[in-house]
Design a protein around this motif. Structure first.
Motif, short mmCIF file in Angstrom:
data_model
loop_
_atom_site.label_atom_id
_atom_site.label_comp_id
_atom_site.label_asym_id
_atom_site.label_seq_id
_atom_site.Cartn_x
_atom_site.Cartn_y
_atom_site.Cartn_z
N PHE A 90 61.63 -14.23 43.72
CA PHE A 90 60.66 -15.31 43.90
C PHE A 90 61.37 -16.57 44.35
O PHE A 90 62.60 -16.66 44.32
CB PHE A 90 59.82 -15.54 42.64
N TYR A 91 60.57 -17.57 44.75
CA TYR A 91 61.13 -18.85 45.19
C TYR A 91 60.14 -19.96 44.91
O TYR A 91 58.94 -19.72 44.69
CB TYR A 91 61.54 -18.82 46.66
N THR A 92 60.62 -21.21 44.90
CA THR A 92 59.77 -22.34 44.51
C THR A 92 60.29 -23.64 45.11
O THR A 92 61.48 -23.79 45.39
CB THR A 92 59.71 -22.47 42.98
N ASN A 93 59.37 -24.59 45.30
CA ASN A 93 59.75 -25.96 45.66
C ASN A 93 59.64 -26.91 44.47
O ASN A 93 59.70 -28.13 44.63
CB ASN A 93 58.88 -26.47 46.82
N GLY A 94 59.48 -26.34 43.27
CA GLY A 94 59.31 -27.14 42.07
C GLY A 94 57.87 -27.45 41.74
O GLY A 94 57.58 -28.03 40.68
N ILE A 95 56.95 -27.04 42.61
CA ILE A 95 55.51 -27.25 42.39
C ILE A 95 54.77 -25.92 42.39
O ILE A 95 53.96 -25.64 41.52
CB ILE A 95 54.92 -28.18 43.47
#
Length: 384
Positions: free
Chosen positions: A71-76
């Motif tokens: 998985f991955y994220t931009n912090g939001i």
């Protein structure tokens, strides 16, 4: 062809790079910037265009031991391996314009649970928090099972992690705002410690809120930290880190680099790289410091510009599994590349248009990875 001083040196560097890549698969997928992505496999790197992520600065990704995306994220927002938003995967309290908006840490003693730590923009009230991802949910694609557990506020945009000396637990490291305190939170099989280890070391990170900007990164062996302190009159800071106690000490201040932003150690830990952009941007440079030059004054005097960019601003520096160092160029279809980051001066070979992103664009950030995400990190790149 790479020119080595001796056959022995060539063999050491080649084997070191291969070993780091072979066991660095958990960092194989990168998603960052404006839909940009990279996949590292078998010693090569390929741009991809299937990312859903949009971010001005911070992001984080995690892959499994075989290099498959988890998985991955931009912090939001959190996206799963199929590039779909995870159940409960919206509303994390990082910010896409926070330098290190997110950091993913595997929970010790389990293969299925991960923590996502987040930082707010410019020392605002959301502060430092964490959320929990359980990969057994949603038919093995993962779901966010807890969101935005509060740790502390205000904090800067700095966020990194180092493997504990027991090689099982983690230290998640951040910096308190209007303070010279580094904070190290222990992450163990029991969870995230509520109280950090505070270390009053180095300069005060405070004043105008924009001074919260800039990267915090560990050395490959986890014994040092480096920070970029962004401002028109800004600095780089290098410190010692105790992997057993979480204590930060022995600060070295490298002064006078306007709009310092990114920072990264060479694979062998002997050199430090930083990005600086000049007051208001327009003077994008990569500076290299020799950490073995001697005392604080000698290290400061060792500074040499190893590359300049055609971009008004450059940002993050990040080592790839292929042993090269990548440089984020704001709003650009290329990353800069330092091909030989263990070599001094311009022998490190910076190319401003080093990697084309298949039409997608970089911004100021690259994925945030912890030190020690693979067991090989300390063995293959430690400074001995």
């Amino acid at each position: 062809m790479i020119q080595y001083k001796s056959i022995a040196t060539a063999l050491v560097l080649t084997l070191g790079t291969f070993t780091a890549f072979a066991q660095g698969q958990k960092t194989a997928n990168w998603f960052f910037g404006k839909g940009a992505g990279l996949v590292f496999k078998d010693g090569s790197v390929t741009p991809v265009t299937n990312s859903r992520l949009q971010t001005e600065e911070g992001s984080a990704t995690i892959s499994d031991k075989d290099g498959n995306l988890l998985f991955y994220t931009n912090g939001i927002t959190v996206w799963n391996r199929h590039h779909r938003v995870m159940p409960n995967g919206n509303g994390l309290m990082g910010m896409k314009s926070s330098t290190q908006s997110a950091l993913i840490i595997p929970k010790p003693a389990t293969d299925s649970v991960f923590y996502i730590f987040t930082t707010d923009i410019q020392a605002q009230s959301n502060g430092l928090r964490y959320s929990v991802v359980n990969m057994t949910k949603d038919e093995g694609n993962g779901a966010v099972t807890a969101r935005n557990v509060f740790l502390i506020a205000p904090a800067t945009e700095k966020l990194t992690a180092i493997r504990h000396s027991n090689n099982r637990d983690w230290w998640v490291i951040a910096h308190r705002w209007n303070s010279n305190a580094y904070m190290a939170y222990l992450v163990s099989a029991e969870g995230v410690s509520a109280e950090p280890v505070f270390s009053n070391a180095g300069t005060v990170h405070g004043g105008a809120h924009r001074k919260a900007i800039g990267y915090l990164v560990p050395s490959p062996d986890g014994t040092r930290l480096a920070a970029a302190l962004w401002d028109s009159d800004s600095n780089f800071e290098v410190l010692r880190f105790d992997r057993s106690t979480g204590v930060v000490s022995e600060p070295i201040l490298l002064r006078g680099f306007e709009e310092a932003y990114g920072v990264c150690f060479s694979p062998d830990g002997k050199l430090l790289y930083g990005t600086a952009n000049g007051k208001g941007g327009g003077k994008a440079q990569i500076i290299q410091f020799d950490l073995q030059a001697g005392d604080e004054d000698a290290i400061a005097k060792s500074a040499v510009v190893v590359g300049t960019s055609g971009s008004p601003r450059i940002g993050a520096l990040q080592l790839g599994p292929d042993g090269r160092m990548y440089v984020a160029r704001q709003d650009n279809i290329h990353l800069g590349v330092i091909s030989k980051p263990n070599l001094k001066g311009t022998d490190s070979e910076y190319v401003d248009t080093g990697l084309h992103l298949a039409g997608r664009k970089s911004d100021l950030g690259l994925p945030n990875f912890p030190q020690g995400i693979t067991p090989a990190t300390g063995r293959t790149t430690s400074n001995r």
